[in-house]
Structures are given as C-alpha cells and as structure tokens.
Design a protein around this motif. Sequence first.
Motif, mmCIF file in Angstrom:
data_model
loop_
_atom_site.group_PDB
_atom_site.id
_atom_site.type_symbol
_atom_site.label_atom_id
_atom_site.label_comp_id
_atom_site.label_asym_id
_atom_site.label_seq_id
_atom_site.Cartn_x
_atom_site.Cartn_y
_atom_site.Cartn_z
ATOM 1 N N SER A 1 20.039 3.470 -2.775
ATOM 2 C CA SER A 1 18.898 3.423 -3.556
ATOM 3 C C SER A 1 18.688 1.702 -3.634
ATOM 4 O O SER A 1 19.484 1.057 -3.415
ATOM 5 N N GLY A 2 17.382 1.477 -3.819
ATOM 6 C CA GLY A 2 16.977 0.224 -3.941
ATOM 7 C C GLY A 2 16.898 -0.381 -2.394
ATOM 8 O O GLY A 2 16.997 0.360 -1.321
ATOM 9 N N THR A 3 16.766 -1.620 -2.355
ATOM 10 C CA THR A 3 16.801 -2.303 -1.150
ATOM 11 C C THR A 3 18.087 -2.656 -0.573
ATOM 12 O O THR A 3 19.114 -3.406 -1.457
ATOM 13 N N ARG B 1 0.845 -1.281 -0.059
ATOM 14 C CA ARG B 1 -0.154 -0.081 0.034
ATOM 15 C C ARG B 1 0.918 1.306 -0.166
ATOM 16 O O ARG B 1 0.625 2.158 -0.609
ATOM 17 N N LEU B 2 1.827 1.176 0.921
ATOM 18 C CA LEU B 2 2.923 2.516 1.019
ATOM 19 C C LEU B 2 3.479 2.638 -0.324
ATOM 20 O O LEU B 2 3.735 3.862 -0.647
ATOM 21 N N ALA B 3 3.762 1.662 -1.066
ATOM 22 C CA ALA B 3 4.406 2.148 -2.512
ATOM 23 C C ALA B 3 3.510 2.862 -3.192
ATOM 24 O O ALA B 3 4.010 3.797 -3.979
ATOM 25 N N TRP B 4 2.392 2.654 -3.393
ATOM 26 C CA TRP B 4 1.364 3.243 -4.116
ATOM 27 C C TRP B 4 0.957 4.733 -3.521
ATOM 28 O O TRP B 4 0.663 5.625 -4.171
ATOM 29 N N TYR B 5 0.947 4.722 -2.392
ATOM 30 C CA TYR B 5 0.856 5.928 -1.431
ATOM 31 C C TYR B 5 1.705 6.848 -1.925
ATOM 32 O O TYR B 5 1.507 8.311 -2.359
ATOM 33 N N HIS B 6 2.998 6.585 -1.774
ATOM 34 C CA HIS B 6 4.145 7.523 -2.331
ATOM 35 C C HIS B 6 4.308 7.528 -3.675
ATOM 36 O O HIS B 6 4.832 8.621 -4.096
ATOM 37 N N LYS B 7 3.823 6.748 -4.529
ATOM 38 C CA LYS B 7 3.895 7.053 -5.926
ATOM 39 C C LYS B 7 2.962 8.063 -6.373
ATOM 40 O O LYS B 7 3.202 8.757 -7.409
ATOM 41 N N TRP B 8 1.788 8.407 -5.549
ATOM 42 C CA TRP B 8 0.946 9.361 -6.079
ATOM 43 C C TRP B 8 0.878 10.698 -4.869
ATOM 44 O O TRP B 8 0.305 11.515 -5.257
ATOM 45 N N VAL C 1 17.381 0.542 7.731
ATOM 46 C CA VAL C 1 17.285 1.454 6.380
ATOM 47 C C VAL C 1 16.069 1.412 5.499
ATOM 48 O O VAL C 1 15.773 2.234 4.802
ATOM 49 N N ASN C 2 15.833 0.034 5.055
ATOM 50 C CA ASN C 2 14.771 -0.047 4.343
ATOM 51 C C ASN C 2 13.428 0.326 4.872
ATOM 52 O O ASN C 2 12.606 0.647 3.914
ATOM 53 N N MET C 3 13.028 0.423 5.914
ATOM 54 C CA MET C 3 11.990 0.860 6.309
ATOM 55 C C MET C 3 11.837 2.671 6.244
ATOM 56 O O MET C 3 10.933 3.065 5.713
ATOM 57 N N LEU C 4 13.261 3.289 6.530
ATOM 58 C CA LEU C 4 13.104 4.507 5.945
ATOM 59 C C LEU C 4 12.896 4.884 4.469
ATOM 60 O O LEU C 4 12.366 5.751 4.250
ATOM 61 N N ARG C 5 13.511 3.938 3.735
ATOM 62 C CA ARG C 5 13.447 4.402 2.293
ATOM 63 C C ARG C 5 11.824 4.019 1.942
ATOM 64 O O ARG C 5 11.430 4.566 0.783
ATOM 65 N N ARG C 6 11.089 3.386 2.378
ATOM 66 C CA ARG C 6 9.701 2.975 2.138
ATOM 67 C C ARG C 6 9.005 4.144 2.431
ATOM 68 O O ARG C 6 7.834 4.418 1.639
ATOM 69 N N HIS C 7 9.561 5.054 3.337
ATOM 70 C CA HIS C 7 8.713 6.504 3.496
ATOM 71 C C HIS C 7 9.320 7.634 2.653
ATOM 72 O O HIS C 7 9.237 8.702 3.040
#
Length: 860
Positions: free
Chosen positions: A500-502, A235-242, A409-415
């Motif tokens: 960048s990336g995971t 869900r977050l991936a699409w939230y931040h996509k838009w 780090v990956n948690m931070l990048r999701r945001h």
Amino acid sequence: MRKLLRTAALLLATTQVQAQDLSYYLPDSVPYNAAIPKPQEVIYHQVGEYHITHDRLVNYMQALAKAAPDRIKLEPIGFTYEGRPQVLLIITSPRNHQNLEQIRQQHVQLTDPSKSAALNTADMPAVVYIGHSIHGNEPSGANASLLSAYYLAAAKGPQIDDLLEHTVILFDPSFNPDGLQRFSTWVNQHRGKNLVTDPASREFNEVWPGGRFNHYWFDLNRDWLPAQHVESQNRLAWYHKWKPNILTDHHEQGSNATFFFQPGVPSRVNPITPAKNQELTGKIAQYHAQFLDRIGSLYFTKENYDDFYYGKGSTYPDVNGAVGILFEQASSRGHAQQTANGVLRFPFTIRNQFTTTLSTLEAARNLRRELLDWQREFYRSALTDAAANAVKGYVFGDSNDEGRTAIFVNMLRRHQIEVRRLANDTKVEGIVFGKNNSYVVPAAQPQHRLIKAIFDKTLEYKDSIFYDITSWTMPLAFGLPYAQLNAAQFTPSLMGEVVSGTVTTKGGVVGGKSEIGYLLDWKAFGAPAALYALQNAGIITKVATRPMEMTIGGTARKFDFGTILLPVSMQSVSGDQLLTRVQAIAQQYSVPVYAIGNGSVLSGSDLGSSKFVSLSKPSVAMVVGTGVSALDAGEIWHLFDQRFDIPMTHLDLPSFNQRDLSRYNTLIMVSGSGYSDINKDKLKAWVQNGGTLVLTEDAITWAAQAGICTVGLKRGQSGIDSAQALAYASREQLVGAQEVAGAIFRADVDLSHPLAYGYSTPSVHLFKANRVFMERSKSPFANPFTYGKQPLESGWVSRENKAAIANSAAVVVSTVGSGRVIAIADNPNLRAFWLGGTKLMMNAVFFGKVIEAGSARGEE
C-alpha cells in the motif's frame, strides 16, 4: 456597383479574420442561462478567432465553476513540469452534486466483483471522461472544450436536465497544458488581420520541437500505461478514483483528411480486449455519425487507426472496463489553411470536436445501463478468465537493484493492481527470488487483463501493420528478473503483505567513518546520480575494472565490475567532511555505500591497483533541432535531468558548427535525418582529441557514411518479390509489414565490459523500432552487446528483418584517435520506462574513456 460591392465582400470573407459567434457552434434549439459567462467575456476573443492559451482556458473553467456551482465543481489535480495547473471539472446535476461522493463510491464498486452483484445499475449514472488535446499542436479539442463547458453550464431545458441527471462528466480541458501553451503562442504570434492560407507560411510550420509534446518532448498519448510523467500520474489518479464508462480522446490528423472516429481497423484490436468493447464502440459510433450528418461533416471509420497499444488514451480504457474513443479531426494547424479539400478554417475543426462531444454524451445517456452492466461484467469475467488461465501469478524482483524494482511496483499500483511482498524465498525457472526484495502479483484479481497486457509476451498477430509499437512487456523493459507461476508454484506460502502506498528505498553508508575509502555499488539504480553528485562536490572517484572481494564489517563481500571507489587520502576535504557528504548523497539517491575497514582484499585487485581508473565528471551535450527526433532527444534529456540530476547542454543544429566543443567530453546524437550540415572534420577531430561520441539508431548510419566511425551496416531485404505480379491494393500491407514498428530483442552481454557495468545477468532486453542492423566489429572486444540467432522475445517483425537482426551487433565501440564512438543500434531509453537500458546509456557517459583502445582495435 452592387455587384462590385458583393465581389469585394466575398474577397474580404476569404482573406480577413472571420470570427464565429456561438450560434455557429451551438444547437439553435436550446435556450441558455444568461448569467453564465460566454467564452469571449473571459478569454477576450471569440472561440476560434485566436487559439486559446492555457492560462485563459483555465480562467474560463474557473469562471464557469464560480457561475454554475450547482452543476460544476472544479478540482485541481496537479501541476505540469512547467508549473501549469491541471484542472478537472466534475459536471452533473445539482441533485447528483449533493451526493457526489456516495455516487462515486457506488460506481467504483462495479469494478469489485465481490460487491458489484448487489448494485442496481438502473439507478446509477454513467461516468464519462471527456479529454482534450493531449498533443498540444492538435488544438481543436482544447478550443472546443470552451464550447462544451459553456453548453453544459448554461444550456436549459428537459434534455440537458436529463443528461446531467444520468451522467457524471469528468471534463479535462487540456491533457497537455505545456504543449498547448507552446503551440498557441506560436500560431497566434504569426496570425495577421488577413489570414494567410498558404501551407508554406511560417504559421503552419512550427520550429523544433513543436507543440505536440510535453516539456521533455514526450508524447503523452503513449504514457497512459507507463505513466512516467507527472501529467499522466495526476490524470490516472482521478481516472481510477472514478473508473469512467467512456473516455474520449480528441486529436487531429493531416490537413487533407476529414474526421475519424472509432472503431478502428478490426484486425488491429488487442486480443485481450473483449468483443463486447468493440460492439459498444460501434453503437456509440452511430451517434457520432448522426450528429455529424446533421451539420454536413464528412467522416470515416475502421481505417488507419487501431486499438492495440494500451498506452494510448483511446485504448487504455478498453482494458479497464470502459470504452475509449479516438477522434481525429483534419488539422488547420493554424487559423485557415489551403488543403486538398479547400480552405480548412479553425472554427470548422472546433465545431466537429464539439459536436462529437455532444454525440458522446447522448450515447452515454441512451446506452447508460448497457455501459454500466458491461463494466460490472468486464471485471466479473476477468476473474473467470483468470481461473481458466494456466498462469496464476507473477513473481519479480532484482536483489541488486531495489530502486528499479520499486519504480516498477509503483507503476503497477497506479493502475490499481494488487501487489504483494514475497513471503518466502523461492526459485522459479532457475531464478532465485528473495523475500526481502521480490514481489508477487496474483493473476486472479479484477485487473487480470491489464496484468496480462503488462507481463505477457506476444509473438502471434492477426495483422502485420500497427499504428504504434507491437510489444511492451514491462518486466523486460524494466530489466527485472521475473517468472510466471503455475498452479503448483503459486502457493499461499508466497503471499506476503499487500503493498500500500508508494514503495521507497533507502541508502546510506554502511560501517560508519573510514580512514581508507568507501565503495559505491554501481548496480543500484540511483548510482549514476550519486556518482555525478559526488564528482560535482569535488570528490575524487575511481572505477573498478576488475571484481574483488573484501571484508566489510567483519563479513566477506564481493564487489563487481563498475564499483566506485572514493579514496579518503586523495580528497581535498577532511575525513569527517567526506563522510557527511557521502552519507547525504547516498541517502538522497538511495544507494548503498560501504566503508572500507582495511585495504587488504580477499581476492581481486588491490585498491591501489591501476585496475581502479580515475573518472572525470561528465560534461554532456546533445545535438538537437530540426531533423533530430524530438522524442529520442527528450527521452535522454528526461533521463539525465529527472532521473539523475545531471545537467545537459542542448546544441542546436544550425549553430553547431560555431560552438566550442572542447567544453564537453561527451556528445550524444540520437536518431535523426538532419545531420548533413554538421562539419564532419570538426566532429571527428573532437573525438580524436579524446571525446566520447554516443550514437543511437539512425545517427549511426549518418556517422558511418560521414567517416566518423567505420561501423558496418547490414542491409535488410524488402520482402517483396519484384518478379511477381502484385495487386496495387496489396501495397500498403506488403510495404507496411517491413516496418519495424517496435519489438523486444534479447542481447547477449559481456559483463566485464565497461558498457555493461552494473548489469548482473548475461543478457538484457532492448527495444528496436528501426532498420539499423550493425555488423559485428572485427575486434571481438568491441561488441559488448550482441544479438544471437533468435533474439526476438516479443513483438512483430517480418521474416526478412528477423534475419537481418540475427547475429548482428546491438552495440559497437570504435576507437578514433584518443576518443571513442559508441554506437547503440536501438533505443535504450524508450518512453522513459525502458529502465533496462539505463545502465548502458549512463555507462557510455561515465565510462566511455575507460574503454581501452585495444578493446576496439580495427575500427579506427
């Protein structure tokens, strides 16, 4: 006769199923496109007649996308743990669909201060995210999504055309597919032709754990910020996509209530949230009031609910330049239930949720320019705030556990937070951060406010009552060394490449094949998974109960308490086969394993010493069922199953006394109030025969009262002076202030104790959300984790509870015959992101039997 017929008709109306057609819900002034399928044509029942199952819900959304491709585009966004699809409908005008990617890219530029000034918001549509039923047993939202999607696909006329032209709607029909499916199955199978409204009926009383949660019994509405679950990550991936301007979060509350919409309690708004956010929330609320007034529905605002914890769906948008809106509808919990306000019928609950979707969209259309301008200003002012803030950045990293650091780090990048690798070694506040395993987060970036919410501690509050937890400082939760950087410390020389990336970590065998043995570093996050995999493969394992130093590959290397030894000569497989298995497991779980060149140690215990203790493969069971906290149980299940690939038996409470406990060497009991029927003698005998019983939170109180262990419990004060005359209206505030809603406390650690193996620092941070205060054991060796005089690190706690926590024990070990009882007063696994407590829990499972009886003397 006619009077009798009318009486009979009224009786039938109150007892038989009353299906409502679409005219009950939809505005009657709007024409609809006959080519668009109505819900009942696809789901085979009227909306509200039955509870929609997730599969039929998705079928209908797919049918709408096929029937109205000029308005609707369906995007698969991922799958749940149970393999159910998560779908998102993008709904807007045909003209916008032709330029959708251009609109998206332009809209996202509003969150980039380097580009946003050039944008003309007068020509831009607002983006609205409509989300439904993140709690599966709060289903009116997901059922209302059938109506909202139909309306947006089929409605005709200049009003809907204008709405779609000026908005892009991201439409999520179910935030929690697994929970929705579980609940809909329950209520539908208990529904009769004649509706039973008695609240005592089985229809309204789900079996444990109920449909609220996801597959692992987590509350997904607390996972927006931690984002540890696949549903949230998708869900977050699409939230931040838009980057939407508004997000709605449709929930349900107690059956005797009415309808709530935000704003919430003014004094319980997170201080990081700008005042403009609440101003916009209030303006949008006026539309909800108008639309609910039209259909005669009662409602309330500014009570009960708050906007404090950013991990909730209605609050997360507030720290992302948007407006989050919580809706809470009184729940029928079935098809029709008797309440204090009369019989509450499912269709009525659906209609209110649908109506406030319409009011939200009307508000978005009319406030479009103001919402867009605010989004731009939110991120522009974030840089202004960062410039004025004394903290210019944060540095973090654990050289002993790169796996846990990578998860953070990956948690931070999701945001969408910019993270940089540390370019040079640095020392801050006495902590050394190495360039090879540490990172820097600059404060001066668009997500400045969210960064503060993640990293900063909080000790001052406007209120003392909270709907959720009062602190969640993420580096403390993850157990990571970190430090704030001021202007003098935050230098360009620290800034390495942007992540960048995971981020991933690697493991493997260092030094090739050994004829003597291999050493597995227990500090690595994946070590428990690797150890279990090795044991499951039949490999003999031992644990070092003393530190040592050896030469590895020509270099002296120190190995701490808890290092795992794999002796070659004791295995039933050849040396080549052993190497192949160890190498594969070390790579799979990203743990370092060191090949031993010779058996001589430079210091410490020799490899053949009794200080290397043989380990048994854990056979773990957890007590579950009615009266047990599903949240606490789910956290442990997820930890074992998802993090470490360790199977766990779930022993249901009603049948616990009939089970053969000899199958298990470890038994876990989490917080709960339903243990009274357990055969205490049977459980105690199992412990006496060598079992390890792990207790957390309220389970300790039960065990102490049942005589399973002799942990002493301190009694916290009420904080209310019974001799003083107090106003009744003050009761909620005074009583509520004594609740421990959730705060962070620092515990001192005995690093030599088996329960502390794998920890590198003499203190860890634990999360407390209960009033279980343990006295320290009379044995000085039975208190491996203790609280000092002032352990509070972040969060709200009353003066009385603070006094009770001071100098108490966080963990107490009791010897009961040949077994051990390990009592953990607090929650070491909170919401799957409290990774700082992971080693404590896994040590209890793997090393409980390693704890010598003398370490807990006086507790039997």
